[in-house]
Design a protein around this motif. Structure first.
Motif, PDB file in Angstrom:
ATOM      1  N   LEU A  63       0.876  -1.170   0.000  1.00  0.00           N
ATOM      2  CA  LEU A  63       0.000   0.000   0.000  1.00  0.00           C
ATOM      3  C   LEU A  63       0.910   1.215   0.000  1.00  0.00           C
ATOM      4  CD1 LEU A  63      -2.722   1.480   0.297  1.00  0.00           C
ATOM      5  CD2 LEU A  63      -2.525   1.148   2.777  1.00  0.00           C
ATOM      6  N   TYR A  64       0.803   2.034  -1.048  1.00  0.00           N
ATOM      7  CA  TYR A  64       1.689   3.187  -1.201  1.00  0.00           C
ATOM      8  C   TYR A  64       0.856   4.451  -1.028  1.00  0.00           C
ATOM      9  CZ  TYR A  64       5.548   5.946  -3.065  1.00  0.00           C
ATOM     10  OH  TYR A  64       6.579   6.848  -3.201  1.00  0.00           O
ATOM     11  N   ALA A 113      -5.538   9.717   1.988  1.00  0.00           N
ATOM     12  CA  ALA A 113      -4.914   8.742   2.892  1.00  0.00           C
ATOM     13  C   ALA A 113      -5.294   8.969   4.354  1.00  0.00           C
ATOM     14  CB  ALA A 113      -3.389   8.797   2.739  1.00  0.00           C
ATOM     15  N   ARG A 114      -5.875  10.136   4.673  1.00  0.00           N
ATOM     16  CA  ARG A 114      -6.350  10.355   6.056  1.00  0.00           C
ATOM     17  C   ARG A 114      -7.695   9.682   6.292  1.00  0.00           C
ATOM     18  NH1 ARG A 114      -5.706  16.693   5.364  1.00  0.00           N
ATOM     19  NH2 ARG A 114      -6.823  15.963   3.531  1.00  0.00           N
ATOM     20  N   ARG A 115      -8.291   9.151   5.189  1.00  0.00           N
ATOM     21  CA  ARG A 115      -9.602   8.517   5.306  1.00  0.00           C
ATOM     22  C   ARG A 115      -9.564   7.088   4.749  1.00  0.00           C
ATOM     23  NH1 ARG A 115     -14.233  10.610   3.098  1.00  0.00           N
ATOM     24  NH2 ARG A 115     -15.029   9.044   4.511  1.00  0.00           N
ATOM     25  N   PRO A 116      -8.843   6.204   5.415  1.00  0.00           N
ATOM     26  CA  PRO A 116      -8.676   4.843   4.891  1.00  0.00           C
ATOM     27  C   PRO A 116      -9.993   4.081   4.764  1.00  0.00           C
ATOM     28  CG  PRO A 116      -7.743   5.027   7.091  1.00  0.00           C
ATOM     29  CD  PRO A 116      -8.068   6.416   6.660  1.00  0.00           C
ATOM     30  N   ASP A 117     -11.019   4.522   5.515  1.00  0.00           N
ATOM     31  CA  ASP A 117     -12.323   3.866   5.378  1.00  0.00           C
ATOM     32  C   ASP A 117     -12.833   3.976   3.938  1.00  0.00           C
ATOM     33  OD1 ASP A 117     -12.235   6.583   6.456  1.00  0.00           O
ATOM     34  OD2 ASP A 117     -14.389   6.601   6.028  1.00  0.00           O
ATOM     35  N   SER A 118     -12.369   5.010   3.193  1.00  0.00           N
ATOM     36  CA  SER A 118     -12.864   5.215   1.832  1.00  0.00           C
ATOM     37  C   SER A 118     -12.254   4.233   0.825  1.00  0.00           C
ATOM     38  CB  SER A 118     -12.606   6.657   1.374  1.00  0.00           C
ATOM     39  OG  SER A 118     -11.215   6.887   1.240  1.00  0.00           O
ATOM     40  N   TYR A 119     -11.182   3.522   1.232  1.00  0.00           N
ATOM     41  CA  TYR A 119     -10.630   2.504   0.324  1.00  0.00           C
ATOM     42  C   TYR A 119     -10.461   1.148   1.002  1.00  0.00           C
ATOM     43  CZ  TYR A 119      -6.376   4.745   2.265  1.00  0.00           C
ATOM     44  OH  TYR A 119      -5.429   5.325   3.082  1.00  0.00           O
ATOM     45  N   ALA A 120     -10.973   1.021   2.210  1.00  0.00           N
ATOM     46  CA  ALA A 120     -10.815  -0.246   2.947  1.00  0.00           C
ATOM     47  C   ALA A 120     -11.502  -1.416   2.236  1.00  0.00           C
ATOM     48  CB  ALA A 120     -11.359  -0.092   4.362  1.00  0.00           C
ATOM     49  N   HIS A 121     -12.521  -1.109   1.422  1.00  0.00           N
ATOM     50  CA  HIS A 121     -13.230  -2.191   0.736  1.00  0.00           C
ATOM     51  C   HIS A 121     -12.439  -2.709  -0.470  1.00  0.00           C
ATOM     52  CE1 HIS A 121     -14.196   1.512  -1.310  1.00  0.00           C
ATOM     53  NE2 HIS A 121     -14.641   0.837  -2.345  1.00  0.00           N
ATOM     54  N   VAL A 122     -11.388  -2.000  -0.865  1.00  0.00           N
ATOM     55  CA  VAL A 122     -10.617  -2.374  -2.061  1.00  0.00           C
ATOM     56  C   VAL A 122      -9.275  -3.001  -1.688  1.00  0.00           C
ATOM     57  CG1 VAL A 122      -9.578  -1.500  -4.194  1.00  0.00           C
ATOM     58  CG2 VAL A 122     -11.604  -0.383  -3.270  1.00  0.00           C
ATOM     59  N   VAL A 126      -1.718  -6.020   3.559  1.00  0.00           N
ATOM     60  CA  VAL A 126      -0.477  -5.821   2.808  1.00  0.00           C
ATOM     61  C   VAL A 126       0.742  -6.154   3.671  1.00  0.00           C
ATOM     62  CG1 VAL A 126      -1.516  -4.059   1.323  1.00  0.00           C
ATOM     63  CG2 VAL A 126      -0.295  -3.343   3.393  1.00  0.00           C
ATOM     64  N   ASP A 127       1.848  -6.448   2.986  1.00  0.00           N
ATOM     65  CA  ASP A 127       3.115  -6.723   3.671  1.00  0.00           C
ATOM     66  C   ASP A 127       3.852  -5.429   4.006  1.00  0.00           C
ATOM     67  OD1 ASP A 127       2.909  -9.607   3.235  1.00  0.00           O
ATOM     68  OD2 ASP A 127       3.251  -9.112   1.118  1.00  0.00           O
ATOM     69  N   VAL A 128       3.616  -4.409   3.180  1.00  0.00           N
ATOM     70  CA  VAL A 128       4.375  -3.167   3.313  1.00  0.00           C
ATOM     71  C   VAL A 128       3.462  -1.969   3.080  1.00  0.00           C
ATOM     72  CG1 VAL A 128       6.364  -1.845   2.466  1.00  0.00           C
ATOM     73  CG2 VAL A 128       6.405  -4.334   2.332  1.00  0.00           C
ATOM     74  N   VAL A 129       3.557  -0.983   3.971  1.00  0.00           N
ATOM     75  CA  VAL A 129       2.984   0.336   3.698  1.00  0.00           C
ATOM     76  C   VAL A 129       4.157   1.277   3.436  1.00  0.00           C
ATOM     77  CG1 VAL A 129       1.738   2.322   4.636  1.00  0.00           C
ATOM     78  CG2 VAL A 129       0.886   0.008   5.071  1.00  0.00           C
ATOM     79  N   VAL A 130       4.175   1.888   2.254  1.00  0.00           N
ATOM     80  CA  VAL A 130       5.157   2.930   1.954  1.00  0.00           C
ATOM     81  C   VAL A 130       4.403   4.257   2.031  1.00  0.00           C
ATOM     82  CG1 VAL A 130       6.799   3.867   0.277  1.00  0.00           C
ATOM     83  CG2 VAL A 130       6.394   1.394   0.371  1.00  0.00           C
ATOM     84  N   GLN A 131       4.935   5.199   2.799  1.00  0.00           N
ATOM     85  CA  GLN A 131       4.234   6.477   2.950  1.00  0.00           C
ATOM     86  C   GLN A 131       5.158   7.648   2.642  1.00  0.00           C
ATOM     87  OE1 GLN A 131       1.872   7.104   6.557  1.00  0.00           O
ATOM     88  NE2 GLN A 131       2.525   9.239   6.556  1.00  0.00           N
ATOM     89  N   ALA A 142       0.026   7.413   9.082  1.00  0.00           N
ATOM     90  CA  ALA A 142       0.605   6.066   9.256  1.00  0.00           C
ATOM     91  C   ALA A 142      -0.227   5.244  10.236  1.00  0.00           C
ATOM     92  CB  ALA A 142       2.055   6.177   9.733  1.00  0.00           C
ATOM     93  N   LEU A 143      -0.680   5.882  11.313  1.00  0.00           N
ATOM     94  CA  LEU A 143      -1.458   5.147  12.322  1.00  0.00           C
ATOM     95  C   LEU A 143      -2.817   4.720  11.762  1.00  0.00           C
ATOM     96  CD1 LEU A 143      -0.524   7.349  15.393  1.00  0.00           C
ATOM     97  CD2 LEU A 143       0.061   4.923  15.084  1.00  0.00           C
ATOM     98  N   ARG A 144      -3.438   5.600  10.984  1.00  0.00           N
ATOM     99  CA  ARG A 144      -4.763   5.254  10.445  1.00  0.00           C
ATOM    100  C   ARG A 144      -4.680   4.123   9.418  1.00  0.00           C
ATOM    101  NH1 ARG A 144      -7.561  11.210   9.679  1.00  0.00           N
ATOM    102  NH2 ARG A 144      -7.275  11.808  11.842  1.00  0.00           N
ATOM    103  N   ASN A 145      -3.519   3.992   8.764  1.00  0.00           N
ATOM    104  CA  ASN A 145      -3.387   2.959   7.737  1.00  0.00           C
ATOM    105  C   ASN A 145      -2.743   1.678   8.257  1.00  0.00           C
ATOM    106  OD1 ASN A 145      -4.168   3.993   4.807  1.00  0.00           O
ATOM    107  ND2 ASN A 145      -3.396   5.734   5.993  1.00  0.00           N
TER     108      ASN A 145
END
Ligand code: SAM
Length: 208
Positions: A63-64, A113-122, A126-131, A142-145
């Motif tokens: 997740l980038y 990216a401050r509203r992860p609920d808007s893409y949580a269904h997609v 993941v193994d890695v979050v790059v921010q 970072a905490l919300r994701n």
């Protein structure tokens, strides 16, 4: 330090540089199927070039956050598995769509990216979050994701001090961000990215 599978050091006009294999995106030099990954244009390339242990092996699900026009995330998609690329600005997102066209594993999401609920269904776990969002509240993003990250996953975060406070001492800003991150992460290592990226701190962390 080992580079992820799918990332190599190759020679471009006599200069040794990182490279990934894929369709060119931003006019970068190529050598056959390989495209130069410039650490001046990419914080993640600077991190890998510097030998920071990111834990990346290649083929991870990613997740980038803060994909912009796709410069870095296109390289990531060249060596990773499914790569979800979040960008909220419409203009760079147009170029991101072009970068994704020849990459069936790169999924652009025009989202905040401050509203992860808007893409949580997609987005799958993941193994890695790059921010690399370069905006105020980088620790909160970072905490919300964190919810997407597998227990043994990694956060690869680039913190831009000036995005939090243009007047503050960068070292103080980094301390604040690192302290805030402990609400959900254990920080494994940090590295300043100067002089390639002034006032940026790279952070490797895992969910806590
Ligand atoms: N990571 C990119 C690269 O290396 O190619 C560069 C990213 S640029 C420094 C930061 C990007 O984050 C900008 O395109 C900006 O629009 C995006 N951004 C900032 N806040 C965001 C948010 N809350 N949600 C999604 N994207 C955001």
């Amino acid at each position: 330090m080992r580079l992820p599978d799918g990332v190599q050091r190759r020679s471009f006009d006599g200069d040794e540089a990182l490279a990934t294999r894929g369709e060119p995106v931003y006019g970068e030099p190529t050598d056959g199927a390989w495209r130069r990954w410039n650490p001046r244009r990419s914080k993640l390339a600077a991190v890998l070039d510097r030998g920071v242990d990111t834990g990346l092996e290649g083929d991870e699900t990613v997740l980038y956050l803060g994909a912009a026009a796709g410069t870095t995330v296109s390289h990531v998609a060249d060596f990773a598995g499914p790569t979800y690329a979040v960008e909220f600005a419409a203009r760079p997102a147009r170029d991101l769509l072009e970068a994704a066209a020849p990459r069936p594993n790169l999924f652009p999401l025009l989202k905040d990216a401050r509203r992860p609920d808007s893409y949580a269904h997609v987005v799958e776990p993941v193994d890695v979050v790059v921010q690399d969002v370069a905006t105020r509240g980088q620790a909160q993003v970072a905490l919300r994701n964190r919810q997407f990250l597998r227990d043994d996953g990694r956060l690869l975060l680039s913190v831009k001090a000036r995005s939090e406070d243009v007047t503050a001492d960068p070292a103080a800003v980094f301390d604040e961000v690192l302290a805030a991150l402990t609400d959900g992460y254990e920080v494994l290592s940090t590295a300043r990215l100067s002089p390639l990226h002034d006032d940026h701190l790279a952070v490797v962390a895992r969910p806590d």
